[in-house]
Write an enzyme that holds these catalytic residues in place. Structure first.
Site, PDB file in Angstrom:
ATOM      1  CE  LYS A  35      -0.506  -0.312   5.010  1.00 51.75           C
ATOM      2  NZ  LYS A  35      -1.295  -0.935   6.082  1.00 51.75           N
ATOM      3  NE  ARG A 130      -6.873   0.623  11.402  1.00 41.74           N
ATOM      4  CZ  ARG A 130      -5.653   0.465  10.900  1.00 41.74           C
ATOM      5  NH1 ARG A 130      -4.811   1.477  10.872  1.00 41.74           N
ATOM      6  NH2 ARG A 130      -5.264  -0.696  10.411  1.00 41.74           N
ATOM      7  CE1 TYR A 255      13.243  31.254   5.411  1.00 43.68           C
ATOM      8  CE2 TYR A 255      13.436  28.893   4.994  1.00 43.68           C
ATOM      9  CZ  TYR A 255      13.206  30.189   4.533  1.00 43.68           C
ATOM     10  OH  TYR A 255      12.933  30.407   3.219  1.00 43.68           O
ATOM     11  CG  MET A 303      10.023  23.504  -0.254  1.00 35.42           C
ATOM     12  SD  MET A 303       8.990  24.606  -1.210  1.00 35.42           S
ATOM     13  CE  MET A 303       7.828  25.166   0.022  1.00 35.42           C
TER      14      MET A 303
HETATM   15  C1  LIG Z   1      -0.535  -1.933   6.682  1.00 38.48           C
HETATM   16  C2  LIG Z   1      -1.094  -3.227   7.101  1.00 38.48           C
HETATM   17  C3  LIG Z   1      -0.262  -4.323   7.336  1.00 38.48           C
HETATM   18  C4  LIG Z   1       1.249  -4.219   7.297  1.00 38.48           C
HETATM   19  O1  LIG Z   1       1.717  -3.572   8.463  1.00 38.48           O
HETATM   20  P1  LIG Z   1       3.291  -3.467   8.720  1.00 38.48           P
HETATM   21  O2  LIG Z   1       3.452  -2.913  10.078  1.00 38.48           O
HETATM   22  O3  LIG Z   1       3.824  -2.537   7.685  1.00 38.48           O
HETATM   23  O4  LIG Z   1       3.824  -4.823   8.558  1.00 38.48           O
HETATM   24  C5  LIG Z   1      -0.847  -5.541   7.620  1.00 38.48           C
HETATM   25  N1  LIG Z   1      -2.189  -5.666   7.680  1.00 38.48           N
HETATM   26  C6  LIG Z   1      -3.020  -4.632   7.486  1.00 38.48           C
HETATM   27  C7  LIG Z   1      -4.488  -4.826   7.568  1.00 38.48           C
HETATM   28  C8  LIG Z   1      -2.503  -3.373   7.195  1.00 38.48           C
HETATM   29  O5  LIG Z   1      -3.327  -2.348   6.996  1.00 38.48           O
END
Ligand SMILES: *Cc1c(COP(=O)(O)O)cnc(C)c1O
Length: 358
Positions: A35, A130, A255, A303
């Protein structure tokens, strides 16, 4: 001249880390979580390097589309699930599997029961609160899904851990017990473990592990780096010095003039800043390598640029390579002083950074 800022992606490290995950969980299949553009490493590039994985996990249907367009034929699982009925024809067309975590999704599946069966990963909320069905709703959800011709046989049962990065935290065993209770007697493969659970909770490996960060060589276990678990960082972020300036004692840098020179000294200016994804929150003292030698960021990250302490590197010159993180400087160290985790840093690299594969 092109900006010298680049992210090198080490595909051999990705493959090494996948092999490490398999070695730690030899009886599990591996869903490689890709992802957020492969945690910022580049979705297609990462998926090709990890083509030995048994499945890919994405958070957006558009990412599944990209993987199919790149010719990848492995199972793909939409980890946050679909959120509207219009997504279902696309799931079917792409042959994508989906997490089902909410009653609204079961209703949409019931309304659109025709067509290629979709494989579903039924998510149980075992305490993270969640996504997922409450334990007492799981049996009904499972029964309703099982009854649908548009849902493939072989529902996978899954949960997600809230605190698996703390190897002594009792929340993980509590979640394991809640999951076992909620799913007792239901047929189907089980999937529980994110990276930290792959590394620290062997009882949670089950049928499918779901590592993300570990595949990129990043640890989220406080005070550790991926190398502590035999993993190799898959990204080197680097640039060059574009100026070396002599600055007098008592003068202030950058800055808001946050850093004062304690002596006459050389200050390097590197072509990278938060516009490239380097964290503005990185304070003076954050480690950086110039020509392979360890030194520190001084003053505020801006930046396009950052300023670097060159005391102790008297021969540093314009054009010298600067490494912000990589195998020689763990991203976890930059994350720690910037009050974040390595994942957020690699995810935040922006489009003007040139990506190269090594
Ligand atoms: C992102 C995610 C993972 C992977 O998590 P990591 O800590 O990067 O290994 C596994 N399962 C779900 C449902 C996730 O959203």
């Amino acid at each position: 001249m092109a900006r010298p800022t680049s992210a090198s992606i080490h595909t051999d490290a990705l493959r090494h880390n996948l092999a490490q995950a398999r070695a730690r969980a030899p009886h599990s299949r591996v869903m490689a979580v890709v992802k957020a553009d492969g945690y910022g490493h580049g979705l297609e590039r990462v998926a090709r390097a990890l083509e030995g994985a048994d499945a890919f996990g994405v958070a957006a249907l558009s990412d599944a589309d990209r993987l199919r367009a790149a010719g990848l034929s492995q199972p793909i699982v939409l980890l946050s699930g679909f959120d509207e009925a219009d997504d279902l024809p696309q799931l079917r067309r792409l042959g994508v599997e989906t997490v089902v975590h909410h009653l609204s999704q079961i209703e949409m599946l019931e309304q659109a029961a025709d067509g290629e069966p979709i494989r579903c990963w039924l998510k149980v909320d075992t305490g993270m609160h969640r996504l997922g069905f409450a334990p007492e709703q799981v049996r009904e959800a499972y029964a309703r899904l099982s009854a649908l011709a548009g849902v493939a046989d072989g529902i996978v049962l899954m949960n997600h851990f809230a605190s698996s990065d703390e190897f002594a935290n009792p929340q993980t065993p509590a979640q394991l017990r809640a999951f076992a209770d909620a799913t007792a007697g239901l047929d189907g493969a089980r999937s529980l473990a994110n990276s930290a659970a792959v590394l620290g909770w062997p009882d949670a490996h089950a049928d499918w592990i779901r590592p993300g960060g570990a595949l990129y060589g990043i640890s989220v276990v406080e005070g550790t780096t991926g190398a502590d678990f035999g993993l190799r960082p898959a990204m080197t972020l680097s640039t060059r010095l574009i100026a070396v300036n002599r600055v007098r004692r008592g003068e202030r840098i950058g800055y808001a003039a946050t850093w004062e020179c304690p002596e006459d000294m050389n200050v390097g200016v590197a072509a990278i800043g938060y516009g490239d994804g380097y964290p503005r929150a990185a304070p003076s003292g954050t480690p950086v390598l110039v020509g392979g030698q360890a030194t520190q960021v001084i003053g505020r990250v801006s930046m396009d640029l950052m300023t670097i302490d060159l005391r102790g590197i008297p021969d540093a010159r314009v054009g010298d390579p600067v490494i912000l993180w990589g195998p020689e400087l763990p991203v976890e160290r930059i994350a720690e002083v910037s009050a974040t985790i390595g994942y957020e840093l690699t995810c935040s690299i922006t489009r003007r950074v040139r990506f190269v594969e090594t």
